[in-house]
Design an enzyme around this catalytic site. Structure first.
Site, PDB file in Angstrom:
ATOM      1  N   GLU A 164      -5.513  10.703  -4.132  1.00 22.79           N
ATOM      2  CA  GLU A 164      -5.504  11.966  -3.384  1.00 22.79           C
ATOM      3  C   GLU A 164      -6.492  13.001  -3.920  1.00 22.79           C
ATOM      4  O   GLU A 164      -6.104  14.073  -4.410  1.00 22.79           O
ATOM      5  CB  GLU A 164      -4.094  12.544  -3.344  1.00 22.79           C
ATOM      6  N   GLU A 352       1.504   4.975  -0.420  1.00 23.40           N
ATOM      7  CA  GLU A 352       2.707   5.792  -0.601  1.00 23.40           C
ATOM      8  C   GLU A 352       3.298   6.200   0.744  1.00 23.40           C
ATOM      9  O   GLU A 352       2.561   6.565   1.649  1.00 23.40           O
ATOM     10  CB  GLU A 352       2.421   7.090  -1.377  1.00 23.40           C
TER      11      GLU A 352
END
Ligand SMILES: N=[N+]=NCCCCNC(=O)[C@@H]1[C@H]2[C@H](O)[C@@H](O)[C@H](O)[C@@H](CO)[C@@H]12
Length: 446
Positions: A164, A352
């Site tokens: 991220e 995720e």
């Protein structure tokens, strides 16, 4: 009954700072999250990752849980300052030994290791010299990556360079809610550029070292919907899509930052120096897969907010998680379809997906987290639709194996399939653990 392909990978994910604890043991250096969490006022519930789930000392028990769960793969991150306490140079052998033991236990259990090189815990010594704003950190990351490729040349199934980069850049350097807690948009843009360059150098090192396995990067992607079909709301949604999604997708797959965003930032006084041709090809060199972290969508309209002039909306008819995030399973289908069609990645892993709930044991010590089962089922059904339509998705990882330190929220937010009692560090399998165990075994979602 939706079946996933026989070779589809089901897993769970964690991250070093969130589960390991042992923050200053066995030669580990300080990370920016140790510093940030030790600074009063930064963590909502006043907790830290000093102990967290104490995974550093309990990893064998946790691998046994993974084996019982029956997952094909386990995604974890390596703590950079546990390997290089100063960020580069001296190696901490005890740190390396921990990850050797962990991967050894995983192999014994028949579980494929998936390694994230950077999941936010930068060595503090590098932050003291400018952190991700500095070229030195870019070079140090490439050295760190190459060292790990050499040290784990054959054991790892997937390597993820960064987790991220959007959060590292904008939550850590603009919103200030994450380490190092800066609030400077120009810094955030510079950090995003350096993260991409460091990703490129790591991929180059991976190819040069002829490391086994595959390499990619993980982005948190969120569909952005206009609040209304007015021209100004549609433009606001396009700006947000550029800010949250295209800012990293375009350089990685097209070799350019999105033009509309460069112009918008320049108009707001944040001119970003052009990428050289060499930098463009470094960032956009081929990767083996794209990791997507998906949690929620965003609904936006024209607003007066400083840089983006947008306002965020929470549709009243939706359900929300303990994080205040909208539950929107179709968003996973939408983002996989869009990325597959617009960016044509070799392969996709959902690295995720999960939900925070106020889980507590009942009088019999059980945790009936039916809402988590419903969330995971609905998202797996949405993913299955995309797979059925030919999108190249090879795996799915639940966030998370166990409750853990949820960054700025501390230990108060629970995402785990396994409950952690932070006073005793006892692990308690939730109802969702047993539900997911069946999904993994049958490759079917019912
Ligand atoms: N504005 N804003 N947005 C905040 C960031 C976007 C949503 N959060 C994530 O994607 C993080 C990802 C992280 O890898 C993991 O370490 C975190 O524990 C989970 C749960 O939070 C998710």
């Amino acid at each position: 009954m939706p079946y996933f392909p026989e070779d589809f990978i089901f897993g769970v994910a964690t991250a070093s700072y969130q589960i390991e604890g042992a923050w200053n043991e066995d030669g580990k250096g300080e990370s920016i999250w140790d510093r940030f969490a030790h600074t009063p006022g930064n963590i909502q519930d006043g907790t830290t990752g000093d102990v967290a789930c104490d995974h550093y000392h309990r990893f064998e028990e946790d691998v046994a849980l993974l084996k019982e769960l029956g997952v094909d793969a386990y995604r974890f991150s390596i703590s950079w300052p546990r390997i290089f306490p100063e960020g580069r140079g001296r190696v901490n052998e005890k740190g390396l030994d921990f990850y050797r033991s962990l991967t050894g236990k995983l192999q014994e259990a028949g579980i494929k290791p998936v390694v994230t090189l950077y999941h936010w815990d930068l060595p503090q010594k590098l932050q003291d010299k400018g952190g991700w704003e500095s070229q030195e950190t870019v070079e140090a990351f490439a050295e760190y990556a190459r060292f790990l490729f050499q040290s784990f040349a054959k054991e790892v199934f997937l390597w993820i360079t960064h987790n991220e980069p959007w959060v590292v850049s904008f939550v850590g350097h603009y919103e200030g809610r994450h380490a190092p807690g800066k609030r400077d948009f120009k810094s955030a843009l510079q950090v995003s550029r350096n993260l991409l360059l460091s990703h490129g150098l790591a991929v180059q090192a991976f190819r040069e070292e002829k490391t086994l396995g595959s390499i990619g990067i993980t982005l948190n992607l969120t569909p952005v919907h206009p609040f209304s079909d007015s021209e100004e709301d549609i433009l606001a949604a396009k700006r947000c899509d550029g800010y949250f999604n295209r800012w990293f997708l375009d350089p990685l797959f097209k070799g350019e930052f999105p033009e509309d965003m460069l112009l918008w930032y320049e108009k707001k006084g944040f001119a970003l120096p052009q990428l050289s041709e060499e930098e463009k090809s470094l960032i956009a060199q081929p990767i083996d897969f794209l990791g997507i972290n998906y949690y929620f969508r965003r609904v936006v309209g024209k607003g007066e907010g400083a840089i983006f002039e947008v306002e965020f909306f929470n549709p009243p008819q939706s359900e929300y998680t303990d994080m205040g995030w909208e539950i929107y399973p179709e968003g996973l289908y939408e983002i996989v379809k869009r990325v597959s069609e617009e960016y044509q990645p070799e392969d996709i892993y959902i690295t995720e997906n999960g939900i925070a709930l106020p889980d507590q044991p009942d009088s019999k010590g059980r945790i009936n987290d039916q809402k988590r089962i419903d969330y995971l089922r609905s998202h797996l059904l949405a993913l299955h639709r995309a797979v059925d339509e030919g999108c190249p998705v090879s795996g799915y990882f639940v966030w998370s194996l166990m409750d853990n330190f949820e960054w700025g929220f501390g230990l108060s937010k629970r995402f785990g399939l396994v409950y952690v009692d932070y006073t005793t560090l006892q692990r308690i399998k939730k109802a969702s653990f047993y539900w997911y165990q069946k999904v993994v075994k049958s490759k079917r979602v019912d």
